[in-house]
Design a protein around this motif. Structure first.
Motif, PDB file in Angstrom:
ATOM      1  N   ALA A 122       0.816  -1.214   0.000  1.00  0.00           N
ATOM      2  CA  ALA A 122       0.000   0.000   0.000  1.00  0.00           C
ATOM      3  C   ALA A 122       0.853   1.268   0.000  1.00  0.00           C
ATOM      4  O   ALA A 122       0.546   2.234  -0.683  1.00  0.00           O
ATOM      5  CB  ALA A 122      -0.923  -0.006   1.209  1.00  0.00           C
ATOM      6  N   ARG A 123       1.916   1.256   0.765  1.00  0.00           N
ATOM      7  CA  ARG A 123       2.704   2.479   0.919  1.00  0.00           C
ATOM      8  C   ARG A 123       3.462   2.796  -0.372  1.00  0.00           C
ATOM      9  O   ARG A 123       3.523   3.947  -0.802  1.00  0.00           O
ATOM     10  CB  ARG A 123       3.675   2.316   2.093  1.00  0.00           C
ATOM     11  N   ARG A 125       2.596   1.812  -3.319  1.00  0.00           N
ATOM     12  CA  ARG A 125       1.590   2.112  -4.341  1.00  0.00           C
ATOM     13  C   ARG A 125       1.368   3.623  -4.443  1.00  0.00           C
ATOM     14  O   ARG A 125       1.228   4.164  -5.536  1.00  0.00           O
ATOM     15  CB  ARG A 125       0.292   1.395  -3.983  1.00  0.00           C
ATOM     16  N   ASN A 396      -7.377  -0.271  16.661  1.00  0.00           N
ATOM     17  CA  ASN A 396      -7.508  -0.124  15.212  1.00  0.00           C
ATOM     18  C   ASN A 396      -8.952   0.162  14.819  1.00  0.00           C
ATOM     19  O   ASN A 396      -9.225   1.010  13.975  1.00  0.00           O
ATOM     20  CB  ASN A 396      -7.057  -1.410  14.512  1.00  0.00           C
ATOM     21  N   ARG A 423       0.239  12.512   4.551  1.00  0.00           N
ATOM     22  CA  ARG A 423      -0.858  11.542   4.541  1.00  0.00           C
ATOM     23  C   ARG A 423      -1.782  11.664   5.749  1.00  0.00           C
ATOM     24  O   ARG A 423      -2.894  11.153   5.738  1.00  0.00           O
ATOM     25  CB  ARG A 423      -0.304  10.126   4.458  1.00  0.00           C
ATOM     26  N   SER A 434      -9.340   2.860   7.891  1.00  0.00           N
ATOM     27  CA  SER A 434      -7.910   2.641   8.064  1.00  0.00           C
ATOM     28  C   SER A 434      -7.377   3.608   9.098  1.00  0.00           C
ATOM     29  O   SER A 434      -7.748   4.782   9.109  1.00  0.00           O
ATOM     30  CB  SER A 434      -7.166   2.858   6.743  1.00  0.00           C
ATOM     31  N   PRO A 435      -6.506   3.132  10.003  1.00  0.00           N
ATOM     32  CA  PRO A 435      -5.940   4.043  10.995  1.00  0.00           C
ATOM     33  C   PRO A 435      -4.699   4.763  10.487  1.00  0.00           C
ATOM     34  O   PRO A 435      -4.011   5.397  11.263  1.00  0.00           O
ATOM     35  CB  PRO A 435      -5.614   3.112  12.150  1.00  0.00           C
ATOM     36  N   TRP A 436      -4.378   4.660   9.193  1.00  0.00           N
ATOM     37  CA  TRP A 436      -3.127   5.250   8.711  1.00  0.00           C
ATOM     38  C   TRP A 436      -3.388   6.359   7.715  1.00  0.00           C
ATOM     39  O   TRP A 436      -2.754   6.444   6.667  1.00  0.00           O
ATOM     40  CB  TRP A 436      -2.236   4.167   8.100  1.00  0.00           C
TER      41      TRP A 436
ATOM     42  N   VAL B  43      -7.954  -5.566   9.552  1.00  0.00           N
ATOM     43  CA  VAL B  43      -7.592  -4.268  10.116  1.00  0.00           C
ATOM     44  C   VAL B  43      -6.302  -4.378  10.925  1.00  0.00           C
ATOM     45  O   VAL B  43      -5.433  -3.508  10.860  1.00  0.00           O
ATOM     46  CB  VAL B  43      -8.752  -3.728  10.979  1.00  0.00           C
ATOM     47  N   GLY B  47      -3.003  -2.524   9.992  1.00  0.00           N
ATOM     48  CA  GLY B  47      -2.493  -1.621  11.009  1.00  0.00           C
ATOM     49  C   GLY B  47      -1.020  -1.864  11.271  1.00  0.00           C
ATOM     50  O   GLY B  47      -0.242  -0.918  11.367  1.00  0.00           O
ATOM     51  N   ALA B  51       0.825   1.354   7.149  1.00  0.00           N
ATOM     52  CA  ALA B  51       0.245   2.094   6.035  1.00  0.00           C
ATOM     53  C   ALA B  51      -0.791   1.184   5.414  1.00  0.00           C
ATOM     54  O   ALA B  51      -0.608  -0.021   5.368  1.00  0.00           O
ATOM     55  CB  ALA B  51       1.295   2.441   4.993  1.00  0.00           C
ATOM     56  N   ALA B  52      -1.881   1.751   4.988  1.00  0.00           N
ATOM     57  CA  ALA B  52      -2.896   0.927   4.355  1.00  0.00           C
ATOM     58  C   ALA B  52      -3.813   1.823   3.557  1.00  0.00           C
ATOM     59  O   ALA B  52      -4.052   2.954   3.932  1.00  0.00           O
ATOM     60  CB  ALA B  52      -3.701   0.178   5.413  1.00  0.00           C
ATOM     61  N   ASP B  53      -4.288   1.322   2.437  1.00  0.00           N
ATOM     62  CA  ASP B  53      -5.339   2.035   1.731  1.00  0.00           C
ATOM     63  C   ASP B  53      -6.534   1.086   1.616  1.00  0.00           C
ATOM     64  O   ASP B  53      -6.451  -0.070   2.033  1.00  0.00           O
ATOM     65  CB  ASP B  53      -4.851   2.536   0.362  1.00  0.00           C
ATOM     66  N   GLU B  54      -7.620   1.580   1.050  1.00  0.00           N
ATOM     67  CA  GLU B  54      -8.808   0.719   0.977  1.00  0.00           C
ATOM     68  C   GLU B  54      -8.555  -0.557   0.192  1.00  0.00           C
ATOM     69  O   GLU B  54      -9.034  -1.616   0.552  1.00  0.00           O
ATOM     70  CB  GLU B  54      -9.963   1.461   0.322  1.00  0.00           C
ATOM     71  N   GLN B  55      -7.758  -0.398  -0.890  1.00  0.00           N
ATOM     72  CA  GLN B  55      -7.489  -1.562  -1.724  1.00  0.00           C
ATOM     73  C   GLN B  55      -6.896  -2.696  -0.893  1.00  0.00           C
ATOM     74  O   GLN B  55      -7.290  -3.846  -1.001  1.00  0.00           O
ATOM     75  CB  GLN B  55      -6.522  -1.179  -2.850  1.00  0.00           C
ATOM     76  N   MET B  56      -5.942  -2.338  -0.013  1.00  0.00           N
ATOM     77  CA  MET B  56      -5.282  -3.351   0.788  1.00  0.00           C
ATOM     78  C   MET B  56      -6.266  -4.039   1.724  1.00  0.00           C
ATOM     79  O   MET B  56      -6.298  -5.261   1.826  1.00  0.00           O
ATOM     80  CB  MET B  56      -4.162  -2.702   1.592  1.00  0.00           C
ATOM     81  N   ILE B  57      -7.092  -3.235   2.413  1.00  0.00           N
ATOM     82  CA  ILE B  57      -8.021  -3.822   3.380  1.00  0.00           C
ATOM     83  C   ILE B  57      -9.061  -4.674   2.655  1.00  0.00           C
ATOM     84  O   ILE B  57      -9.403  -5.780   3.108  1.00  0.00           O
ATOM     85  CB  ILE B  57      -8.639  -2.717   4.253  1.00  0.00           C
ATOM     86  N   GLN B  59      -8.636  -6.237  -0.217  1.00  0.00           N
ATOM     87  CA  GLN B  59      -7.944  -7.460  -0.648  1.00  0.00           C
ATOM     88  C   GLN B  59      -7.867  -8.466   0.493  1.00  0.00           C
ATOM     89  O   GLN B  59      -8.152  -9.650   0.323  1.00  0.00           O
ATOM     90  CB  GLN B  59      -6.509  -7.144  -1.073  1.00  0.00           C
ATOM     91  N   ARG B  63      -9.606 -12.066   0.768  1.00  0.00           N
ATOM     92  CA  ARG B  63      -8.787 -13.269   0.919  1.00  0.00           C
ATOM     93  C   ARG B  63      -9.230 -14.075   2.141  1.00  0.00           C
ATOM     94  O   ARG B  63      -9.258 -15.292   2.120  1.00  0.00           O
ATOM     95  CB  ARG B  63      -7.333 -12.831   1.096  1.00  0.00           C
TER      96      ARG B  63
END
Lengths: 517, 330
Positions: A122-123, A125, A396, A423, A434-436, B43, B47, B51-57, B59, B63
């Motif tokens: 993700a980071r 990306r 979280n 960010r 997301s917590p980030w 999550v 966490g 770093a995370a975006d919606e796509q990651m969560i 996915q 899964r």
């Protein structure tokens, strides 16, 4: 391990007499604490702290960074950035082979960055959004072409950010469920040997490493010891040689550091430069009022917290950018401990005593005590605060669903404000779940434009003044309550040499480390 | 009495069939409990990545199958366990059965050792304290028992490590065996045993105290009964009366307690395993809970529940052997 310690003192005189160029001795084993046990070792898939530490010896990236964040060769032996800031050309090391014996080439780099990590990381990306193409004109050259200049891009080649993974193993497979994830194959100085779950991970020297004489160590054991007090004991009894930052509670640090033959360093955190703050919910309740947020800053005695809660480690933060990172500016409003001013601000806004909740970070006693110190300070100026605890999953959940008033957190800065700082503050990063990201809900369209512009300026000078401007403005708004730049001291036996030499410290430390006999 | 052996067999069959239903109910209940806890594995994993975006969560949820309605997830889970398939741990990338099987030997070694040691010592100390009731040796034993009964396990463990490992250097303070030495044969057995001493004693002391107090009280109670006077009147020696008449009757409450402790053999050593870095199942459970690794927690819970039920049945059978009147009555 005990005899090693004795030997270390016996040879202390010999060591001081010997010239610094004395041969770096080969051989030996290093035992390092890893906490908590990593969920996996495939660095392209998992990037939590413990994974980066262990897998940082197995996988490599194009560049490494010294403690001033200057790039150094790793898989790339040289690199060039075009004057317009759009083309990054890397020349790769010759004779590199994967741990399974297959040759490494530029195709692996293209596959890793363009295919594998684009899907899983993700980071990265977020940085790859600036990239137009990644190509391999010949087997030892990789070219990244950008759509627009992106100053921090040179920091994207760190191991936890862009680890190079083997194309011949992963191409065309379901990355996350590839059985090879259990036995990671990299190009790094150490090979994966064995993982006894709940006990230890064993890495052995890569005899075919492409740099002659490296690594010096024969083997590295990462030891899983779940209890903080037991980790301190393991160091005292000589079972482990290295306690990476954060392995023991802060109050144990001075005691361990005073032992004979024990060294301590705060270096090795420059790349991530963790900055801790409290998210203040900008959407509702008293924290939606900027005067209340400023009052919180003035109410807190952050010097005291740094001295007592953190045993003097770290540094009180002045704003969103850590002082060890590029583009830090101290030309901002300084919030000293001023309870009177806090009370005035609260009176001005007409605070009616509405209770607020403090959510500590569930990472051990230190964080709990930190929250208690904050609550004490807030109650001294008449803010009615209570502590609302949760475990990691609960934390979280609460932060990513915005169910909090004040919430502790800390974030890595990754060497550049455009990678690790903006960010948390721009409106396009306000996203539930997301917590980030911009969890506090700070929305300042003027500043959003400035953050975006600063990211794509070409020269460091331009960026420097743009970020100074942003810092000056945002510090007055107090979108979050900046607490402290964190440093986590690494404690190790002094006969372990050259362990922390880069901006990511122990994460790539064993590559150059050696043991003085 | 002619139905003696048959009775036990019939009891086992009927209890086992009930056990299957109980286990199923427990599995379903646990499923809802764990899903009611805040947060989910996606999550937590996101966490940890920092770093995370919606796509990651998305996915991750996809899964892990978390994007499906809860009843579908439950249906799949129950269908799995009916076929003895505990599912897959996405966090650890391995089938739950393998994870549990990896950790089970270490836990059983620890808990069984603690169990046997505490049972034997508890009964011996309890019986001897009862025989010397009111004398100084009785007072010393009961005081010690009270002390160990009341001391938090966690503190006791840390003190044991401090004294025997840090100060005296006699015993290793943590771990299952010496890492990286690749011992084999007797050296390895000896190495593991030396690592076992502190955790097993720490875990065992509490139960030793419990058994001792129980055995002592029970011995004293039974020794007041009429048949003991009769035995004395017959002219039997004190030792014979104690062993054959009193102990046999006094042991039942101890068996009950032992059955309870045996039920905890799998899941009851979380603290001890954590302090001593013992790579057992208690830690697996605790860490999976923190990570919301649903399938692993549910798997450990299910195995623990099965152990409790199993040992309840065993306890019932032991009752019948120790006291044949129970079988006759039922």
């Amino acid at each position: 391990m005990k005899y090693l310690k004795l030997k270390a003192t016996t040879f202390l005189i010999a060591a001081t007499l010997a010239s610094p160029l004395a041969a770096q001795e080969a051989g030996g084993r290093l035992d390092i604490v890893v906490q908590p046990e990593p969920p996996g070792l495939m660095l392209g898939l998992v990037q939590n702290g413990p994974t980066q530490m262990v897998a940082g010896d197995i996988y490599e990236s194009l560049l490494r960074y010294d403690s001033d964040l200057n790039p150094m060769p790793s898989l790339a032996k040289s690199w060039e950035i075009s004057d317009d800031g759009l083309t990054y050309t890397f020349k790769l090391q010759e004779g590199v082979i994967w741990h399974d014996g297959k040759p490494f080439s530029a195709d692996d780099v293209v596959f890793s960055a363009d295919v594998f990590l684009r899907e899983t990381h993700a980071r990265l990306r977020a940085s790859l959004a600036y990239v137009e193409s990644i190509t391999a004109p010949d087997p030892l050259t990789v070219v990244f072409k950008l759509k627009e200049p992106f100053g921090p891009f040179i920091n994207a080649f760190e191991n936890g950010t862009m680890p190079i993974v083997p194309k011949h193993i992963y191409e065309g497979t379901d990355f996350a469920n590839n059985p090879a994830n259990a036995t990671p194959i990299g190009t790094g100085p150490f090979k994966f040997d064995e993982w006894v779950k709940g006990s230890h991970i064993h890495l052995v020297k890569n005899e075919d490493y492409y740099i002659d004489g490296l690594p010096h160590l024969d083997e590295v054991f990462y030891r899983v010891i779940p209890d903080a007090a037991a980790r301190a004991v393991a160091f005292e009894t000589g079972d482990v040689d290295v306690l990476p930052g954060g392995s023991v509670e802060n109050w144990d640090v001075p005691r361990l550091a005073e032992m004979d033959g024990v060294c301590i360093t705060e270096k090795g955190w420059e790349f991530v430069a963790p900055l801790a703050w409290m998210w203040l919910n900008n959407r509702e309740g008293p924290t939606a009022n900027v005067k209340f947020r400023q009052a919180v800053m003035y109410a807190m005695d952050r010097e005291f917290m740094q001295q007592v809660v953190w045993n003097g480690f770290g540094k009180v933060a002045t704003g969103p950018i850590a002082s060890s990172t590029n583009f830090y500016s101290d030309d901002v409003t300084i919030y000293d401990h001023n309870p009177e001013k806090a009370k005035e601000l609260l009176a001005e806004m007409g605070y009616d005593g509405e209770p607020i909740r403090i959510l500590p970070l569930p990472y051990g006693e230190t964080w709990q005590r930190w929250a208690e110190a904050v609550r004490q300070n807030l109650s001294e100026v008449g803010i009615n605060a209570e502590i609302d605890s949760a475990d990691v999953a609960g934390w979280n959940e609460k932060t990513s669903q915005w169910d909090y008033d004040l919430a502790f957190t800390y974030l890595y800065q990754y060497g550049d404000p455009a990678l690790g700082v903006s960010r948390n503050y721009t409106a396009d990063r306000i996203k539930k779940g997301s917590p980030w990201n911009n969890v506090e809900g700070y929305n300042n369209p003027e500043l959003d434009k400035k953050w975006a512009a600063a990211a794509t300026m070409v020269t460091p000078e331009e960026r420097n003044s743009a970020y100074a401007d942003i810092q000056k403005e945002i510090v007055d708004d107090v979108p979050v309550a900046w607490m402290q730049e964190l440093t986590f001291p690494t404690i190790y036996r002094c006969n372990v040499k050259d362990l922390v030499t880069t901006a990511i410290g122990v994460n790539d430390g064993p590559r150059n480390a050696w043991i003085e006999k | 009495m002619i139905r003696g052996p048959m009775t036990i067999f019939a009891v086992i069959v009927s209890r086992l069939s009930k056990a299957v239903l109980t286990l199923l109910a427990i599995a379903i209940l646990n499923f809802f409990l764990i899903h009611a806890a805040p947060g989910d594995p996606a999550v937590v994993l996101a966490g940890e990545a920092g770093a995370a975006d919606e796509q990651m969560i998305e996915q991750l949820r996809d899964r892990f199958g978390l994007d499906q309605p809860l009843y579908v997830q439950l249906g799949k889970y129950v269908a799995g366990i009916v076929q003895l398939d505990l599912g897959y741990s996405f966090r650890q990338g391995a089938p739950v059965v393998d994870l549990i099987a990896d950790r089970l030997p270490a836990t059983l070694l620890l808990t069984l050792t603690a169990f046997v040691v505490s049972l034997v010592m508890g009964i011996i100390f309890g019986v001897s304290a009862a025989a010397r009731v009111g004398k100084p040796s009785d007072s010393i034993l009961t005081t010690l028992a009270l002390l160990f009964y009341a001391t938090p396990l966690y503190w006791l463990a840390l003190m044991a490590v401090l004294v025997f490992s840090v100060w005296l250097g006699w015993l290793p303070g943590f771990g299952y065996e010496t890492v990286g030495e690749n011992y084999t044969g007797f050296t390895r057995i000896f190495d593991i045993l030396s690592h076992l001493v502190l955790p097993a004693l720490t875990l065992g002391l509490f139960f030793t105290a419990v058994y001792m107090r129980m055995a002592r009280a029970s011995m004293l109670e039974v020794s007041q009964l009429d048949f003991v006077k009769t035995a004395k009147a017959k002219g039997l020696s004190d030792a014979v009366i104690r062993r054959r008449h009193i102990l046999r009757n006094a042991i039942l409450p101890v068996v009950t307690l032992a059955g309870l402790q045996a039920g905890q053999l799998v899941g009851g050593a979380v603290l001890t395993e954590t302090v001593f870095a013992w790579p057992g199942i208690g830690r697996l459970m605790f860490e999976s809970l923190a990570a919301r690794d649903y399938n692993t927690i549910l798997g450990v819970f299910l195995v623990s529940a099965a152990m409790v039920i199993l040992f309840n049945i065993v306890t019932d059978i032991v009752y019948r052997i120790v006291d044949p009147r129970i079988g006759a009555r039922s």
